[in-house]
Design an enzyme around this catalytic site. Structure first.
Site, PDB file in Angstrom:
ATOM      1  CG  ASP A  13     -12.100  28.476 -33.231  1.00 12.59           C
ATOM      2  OD1 ASP A  13     -11.329  29.411 -32.948  1.00 12.59           O
ATOM      3  OD2 ASP A  13     -13.337  28.587 -33.135  1.00 12.59           O
ATOM      4  CB  SER A  14     -11.636  28.990 -28.774  1.00 12.41           C
ATOM      5  OG  SER A  14     -12.550  29.741 -29.548  1.00 12.41           O
ATOM      6  CB  CYS A  76      -8.432  30.301 -33.780  1.00 10.58           C
ATOM      7  SG  CYS A  76      -8.595  31.414 -32.372  1.00 10.58           S
ATOM      8  CD  GLU A 155     -18.331  28.031 -28.976  1.00  9.21           C
ATOM      9  OE1 GLU A 155     -18.674  26.926 -28.542  1.00  9.21           O
ATOM     10  OE2 GLU A 155     -17.493  28.166 -29.891  1.00  9.21           O
ATOM     11  CB  CYS A 187     -13.590  36.600 -34.615  1.00 11.59           C
ATOM     12  SG  CYS A 187     -14.082  35.283 -33.471  1.00 11.59           S
ATOM     13  CG  HIS A 189     -16.661  31.858 -32.597  1.00  8.16           C
ATOM     14  ND1 HIS A 189     -15.344  31.478 -32.469  1.00  8.16           N
ATOM     15  CD2 HIS A 189     -17.375  31.020 -31.793  1.00  8.16           C
ATOM     16  CE1 HIS A 189     -15.265  30.458 -31.610  1.00  8.16           C
ATOM     17  NE2 HIS A 189     -16.490  30.167 -31.190  1.00  8.16           N
TER      18      HIS A 189
HETATM   19  N1  DGL Z   1     -12.810  31.939 -33.200  1.00  8.51           N
HETATM   20  C1  DGL Z   1     -11.710  32.553 -32.587  1.00  8.51           C
HETATM   21  C2  DGL Z   1     -11.097  33.665 -33.399  1.00  8.51           C
HETATM   22  O1  DGL Z   1     -11.142  33.583 -34.607  1.00  8.51           O
HETATM   23  C3  DGL Z   1     -11.704  32.771 -31.089  1.00  8.51           C
HETATM   24  C4  DGL Z   1     -12.934  33.263 -30.430  1.00  8.51           C
HETATM   25  C5  DGL Z   1     -12.801  33.189 -28.923  1.00  8.51           C
HETATM   26  O2  DGL Z   1     -12.608  32.083 -28.421  1.00  8.51           O
HETATM   27  O3  DGL Z   1     -12.840  34.243 -28.255  1.00  8.51           O
HETATM   28  O4  DGL Z   1     -10.530  34.591 -32.886  1.00  8.51           O
END
Ligand code: DGL
Length: 272
Positions: A13-14, A76, A155, A187, A189
């Site tokens: 993931d990011s 992600c 984050e 997402c 996150h």
């Molecule tokens: N967690 C990621 C997603 O599911 C990316 C969030 C990001 O880096 O903007 O899209």
């Protein structure tokens, strides 16, 4: 080259978001070794173009492939929205994304109301969830909403309290009056803020994400290929790697995984 069932499952993931998928994967497949990569040097992905996200995704995937993984879980949604076909084409091992799983979870939860998809600007603009939901539940009304500030909050580890609540209220307050009965966290996150999001949208709305269904999809694929790790006296190992600030990553990661991660390794993808 044949890949052994002893090989780890790779996830990326990011940043910390994909840990929500790692947690579900560990629960579903506790015997499997895992390698998790958080691209903290380049987070966020969700506000970048499809081309840039695809380039970052290829770097992550190539690195994990070099670690000898037997399957790749793209933990992600932004990468799943923009780059899943490109990754699947370029890798020799099975690749599992999160969007189909998230859409399935939403369709399972809805009771005939509207479904709200929350995601990064990139995911929402790609229309990937909207298409998946249309295919799975053609009659369900869908509202799609980008909530970019949830990513830095996660984050930062700011998942409850006044600040995330105000942000969530600004993004989602109107959903209380819109006939939405299901919110899908599109997402990885966002599940870190699930409690705050649930409080804002109200108790009648189901808040779901695709982590469990993604873990299940991965289990099915490995099982079909007889690639599940057999029972062993040796415990499963779990490596956590990031591309910047490993100590900071470790603090947030341990909180979200609810366990020690061991040392978080640092890798410079430009050098690999
Ligand atoms: N967690 C990621 C997603 O599911 C990316 C969030 C990001 O880096 O903007 O899209």
């Amino acid at each position: 080259m044949s890949i052994s069932a002893e090989a780890p499952i790779g996830l990326f993931d990011s940043g910390v978001g994909g840990l929500t998928v790692l947690r579900a994967l560990e629960a579903r497949l506790p015997r499997e070794h895992t390698v998790y990569l958080g691209d903290t040097a380049r987070v966020p992905y969700g506000t970048r173009s499809a081309e840039v996200v695809t380039r970052y995704a290829q770097l992550n995937a190539r690195y994990l492939a070099s670690q000898g993984i037997k399957a790749l879980v793209v933990a992600c949604n932004t990468v799943s929205a923009h780059a899943l076909p490109a990754l699947t084409k370029s890798l020799p091992m099975p690749v599992v994304g999160v969007i189909e799983a998230g859409a399935q979870a939403a369709v399972k939860a809805t009771r005939g109301g509207s479904i709200a998809v929350l995601g990064t600007p990139g995911t929402i603009a790609s229309g990937a969830y909207q298409s998946a939901l249309k295919r799975l539940a053609p009659l369900a009304p869908v509202i799609a909403r980008a909530c970019p500030l949830f990513v830095p909050l996660a984050e930062e580890g700011w998942t409850d309290g006044d600040v995330p609540r105000l942000v969530a209220e600004r993004y989602l307050g109107d959903l209380r009056r819109s006939g939405v009965d299901t919110v899908v966290l599109g997402c990885t996150h966002y599940p870190l803020l699930a409690k705050t999001i649930a409080e804002v949208v109200g108790p009648k709305v189901s808040v779901v994400d695709g982590a469990e269904a993604t873990a299940e999809a991965c289990a099915q694929i490995l099982s079909a290929r007889t690639m599940l790790r057999p029972e062993s006296p040796k415990a499963a190992t779990s490596r956590v790697i990031c591309t910047d600030l490993p100590e900071r990553f470790r603090g947030v990661a341990e909180r979200f995984l609810g366990r020690k991660t061991g040392e978080v390794e640092l890798v410079d993808l430009a050098m690999t």
